[in-house]
Design a protein around this motif. Structure first.
Motif, PDB file in Angstrom:
ATOM      1  N   ARG A 228       0.865  -1.183   0.000  1.00  0.00           N
ATOM      2  CA  ARG A 228       0.000   0.000   0.000  1.00  0.00           C
ATOM      3  C   ARG A 228       0.899   1.228   0.000  1.00  0.00           C
ATOM      4  N   LEU A 229       0.326   2.393  -0.183  1.00  0.00           N
ATOM      5  CA  LEU A 229       1.121   3.622  -0.105  1.00  0.00           C
ATOM      6  C   LEU A 229       1.808   3.691   1.246  1.00  0.00           C
ATOM      7  N   GLY A 230       3.093   4.005   1.245  1.00  0.00           N
ATOM      8  CA  GLY A 230       3.858   4.090   2.480  1.00  0.00           C
ATOM      9  C   GLY A 230       4.446   2.769   2.946  1.00  0.00           C
ATOM     10  N   TRP A 231       4.075   1.681   2.285  1.00  0.00           N
ATOM     11  CA  TRP A 231       4.594   0.358   2.632  1.00  0.00           C
ATOM     12  C   TRP A 231       6.082   0.332   2.312  1.00  0.00           C
ATOM     13  N   SER A 232       6.872  -0.196   3.220  1.00  0.00           N
ATOM     14  CA  SER A 232       8.315  -0.195   2.981  1.00  0.00           C
ATOM     15  C   SER A 232       8.871  -1.612   3.002  1.00  0.00           C
ATOM     16  N   PHE A 233       9.988  -1.760   2.313  1.00  0.00           N
ATOM     17  CA  PHE A 233      10.672  -3.047   2.286  1.00  0.00           C
ATOM     18  C   PHE A 233      12.162  -2.812   2.108  1.00  0.00           C
TER      19      PHE A 233
ATOM     20  N   MET B 212      13.472   0.848   0.775  1.00  0.00           N
ATOM     21  CA  MET B 212      12.568   1.425  -0.214  1.00  0.00           C
ATOM     22  C   MET B 212      11.177   1.614   0.365  1.00  0.00           C
ATOM     23  N   VAL B 213      10.435   2.552  -0.217  1.00  0.00           N
ATOM     24  CA  VAL B 213       9.062   2.803   0.203  1.00  0.00           C
ATOM     25  C   VAL B 213       8.194   3.000  -1.042  1.00  0.00           C
ATOM     26  N   VAL B 214       6.967   2.496  -0.976  1.00  0.00           N
ATOM     27  CA  VAL B 214       6.014   2.645  -2.074  1.00  0.00           C
ATOM     28  C   VAL B 214       5.415   4.044  -1.997  1.00  0.00           C
ATOM     29  N   THR B 215       5.622   4.830  -3.057  1.00  0.00           N
ATOM     30  CA  THR B 215       5.130   6.215  -3.074  1.00  0.00           C
ATOM     31  C   THR B 215       3.992   6.419  -4.066  1.00  0.00           C
ATOM     32  N   GLY B 216       3.707   5.421  -4.862  1.00  0.00           N
ATOM     33  CA  GLY B 216       2.588   5.480  -5.798  1.00  0.00           C
ATOM     34  C   GLY B 216       2.081   4.077  -6.044  1.00  0.00           C
ATOM     35  N   LEU B 217       0.766   3.915  -6.098  1.00  0.00           N
ATOM     36  CA  LEU B 217       0.202   2.582  -6.278  1.00  0.00           C
ATOM     37  C   LEU B 217      -1.170   2.680  -6.932  1.00  0.00           C
ATOM     38  N   THR B 218      -1.266   2.124  -8.125  1.00  0.00           N
ATOM     39  CA  THR B 218      -2.538   2.057  -8.843  1.00  0.00           C
ATOM     40  C   THR B 218      -2.692   0.646  -9.386  1.00  0.00           C
ATOM     41  N   PRO B 219      -3.494  -0.190  -8.734  1.00  0.00           N
ATOM     42  CA  PRO B 219      -3.692  -1.558  -9.245  1.00  0.00           C
ATOM     43  C   PRO B 219      -4.378  -1.521 -10.613  1.00  0.00           C
ATOM     44  N   PRO B 220      -4.145  -2.546 -11.430  1.00  0.00           N
ATOM     45  CA  PRO B 220      -4.818  -2.593 -12.736  1.00  0.00           C
ATOM     46  C   PRO B 220      -6.307  -2.839 -12.555  1.00  0.00           C
ATOM     47  N   SER B 221      -7.106  -2.245 -13.447  1.00  0.00           N
ATOM     48  CA  SER B 221      -8.548  -2.510 -13.418  1.00  0.00           C
ATOM     49  C   SER B 221      -9.161  -2.155 -14.764  1.00  0.00           C
ATOM     50  N   ASP B 222     -10.095  -2.969 -15.193  1.00  0.00           N
ATOM     51  CA  ASP B 222     -10.861  -2.728 -16.419  1.00  0.00           C
ATOM     52  C   ASP B 222      -9.991  -2.350 -17.616  1.00  0.00           C
ATOM     53  N   GLY B 223      -8.902  -3.067 -17.805  1.00  0.00           N
ATOM     54  CA  GLY B 223      -8.028  -2.808 -18.940  1.00  0.00           C
ATOM     55  C   GLY B 223      -7.025  -1.691 -18.736  1.00  0.00           C
ATOM     56  N   SER B 224      -7.112  -0.979 -17.605  1.00  0.00           N
ATOM     57  CA  SER B 224      -6.138   0.074 -17.306  1.00  0.00           C
ATOM     58  C   SER B 224      -4.912  -0.551 -16.662  1.00  0.00           C
ATOM     59  N   PRO B 225      -3.720  -0.004 -16.972  1.00  0.00           N
ATOM     60  CA  PRO B 225      -2.498  -0.573 -16.403  1.00  0.00           C
ATOM     61  C   PRO B 225      -2.423  -0.407 -14.894  1.00  0.00           C
ATOM     62  N   GLY B 226      -1.687  -1.306 -14.273  1.00  0.00           N
ATOM     63  CA  GLY B 226      -1.334  -1.162 -12.869  1.00  0.00           C
ATOM     64  C   GLY B 226       0.045  -0.528 -12.798  1.00  0.00           C
TER      65      GLY B 226
ATOM     66  N   ALA C 263      20.488   5.760  -3.593  1.00  0.00           N
ATOM     67  CA  ALA C 263      19.440   6.691  -4.006  1.00  0.00           C
ATOM     68  C   ALA C 263      18.814   6.154  -5.284  1.00  0.00           C
ATOM     69  N   GLY C 264      17.631   6.608  -5.584  1.00  0.00           N
ATOM     70  CA  GLY C 264      17.006   6.244  -6.841  1.00  0.00           C
ATOM     71  C   GLY C 264      15.534   5.939  -6.687  1.00  0.00           C
ATOM     72  N   TRP C 265      14.982   5.342  -7.723  1.00  0.00           N
ATOM     73  CA  TRP C 265      13.554   5.048  -7.776  1.00  0.00           C
ATOM     74  C   TRP C 265      13.309   3.920  -8.771  1.00  0.00           C
ATOM     75  N   ALA C 266      12.114   3.376  -8.705  1.00  0.00           N
ATOM     76  CA  ALA C 266      11.647   2.399  -9.697  1.00  0.00           C
ATOM     77  C   ALA C 266      10.195   2.727 -10.013  1.00  0.00           C
ATOM     78  N   GLU C 267       9.850   2.619 -11.279  1.00  0.00           N
ATOM     79  CA  GLU C 267       8.466   2.735 -11.728  1.00  0.00           C
ATOM     80  C   GLU C 267       8.167   1.469 -12.513  1.00  0.00           C
TER      81      GLU C 267
END
Length: 165
Positions: free
Chosen positions: A44-49, A64-78, A90-94
């Motif tokens: 979830r947002l704020g979840w860290s690992f 790392m911490v999750v700063t954005g999260l949109t699960p896939p739905s109705d053909g839209s990307p996750g 330092a850095g990020w992943a999308e």
């Protein structure tokens, strides 16, 4: 630091690929000498690992911490966005999971596509100067290639039946 990107087609449906990806600590299994641990509960947002790389008594924690999260739905990307928050890296992943428009076997609407973009490097400028960009980018790309291939393989295995384990 420059961003690297790895893409892979998957025969599993988007929902299955997303489910496998959301076991974020498991994505570290293809990184040598590394284990992953995460907060309890679902991502979830704020979840860290943390990905901990150890060699004997020495270890490096990639926090790392999750700063954005949109699960896939109705053909839209996750999509999930992860920010590296540790003292050393330092850095990020999308990461995006979406339907494969061309189809994994040539048929429309079949399968999914995993797109993983990541930028990683030392947080401290003196350390960054010791790791040449091209060398760092090649090693990041190779680790990313392994992680993406593993996520896709686990999703395809799950879609085909129970995962041993």
């Amino acid at each position: 630091m420059t961003a690297v990107e790895e893409r892979a087609r998957c025969t599993a449906p988007v929902a299955v690929l997303w489910e496998v990806l959301m076991d974020l600590p498991a994505t570290t299994e293809q990184v040598p000498l590394t284990t992953g641990t995460g907060d309890p509960g679902p991502v979830r947002l704020g979840w860290s690992f943390t990905a901990r790389t150890s060699l004997g008594p020495l270890h490096l924690d990639d926090e790392m911490v999750v700063t954005g999260l949109t699960p896939p739905s109705d053909g839209s990307p996750g999509r999930v966005r992860i920010l590296k928050t540790g003292r050393l890296l330092a850095g990020w992943a999308e990461i995006e999971v979406r339907p494969d428009d061309e189809g994994s076997d040539g048929r429309d609407g079949d399968g999914s596509l995993l797109v993983w973009r990541e930028e990683v490097g030392p947080r401290a400028a003196p350390l960054a100067a010791l790791t040449p960009g091209p060398l760092q980018d090649r090693s990041t790309r190779e680790l990313l290639r392994r992680m993406v291939a593993d996520v896709v393989a686990r999703a395809e295995q799950r879609a085909d039946g129970p995962v041993p384990g």
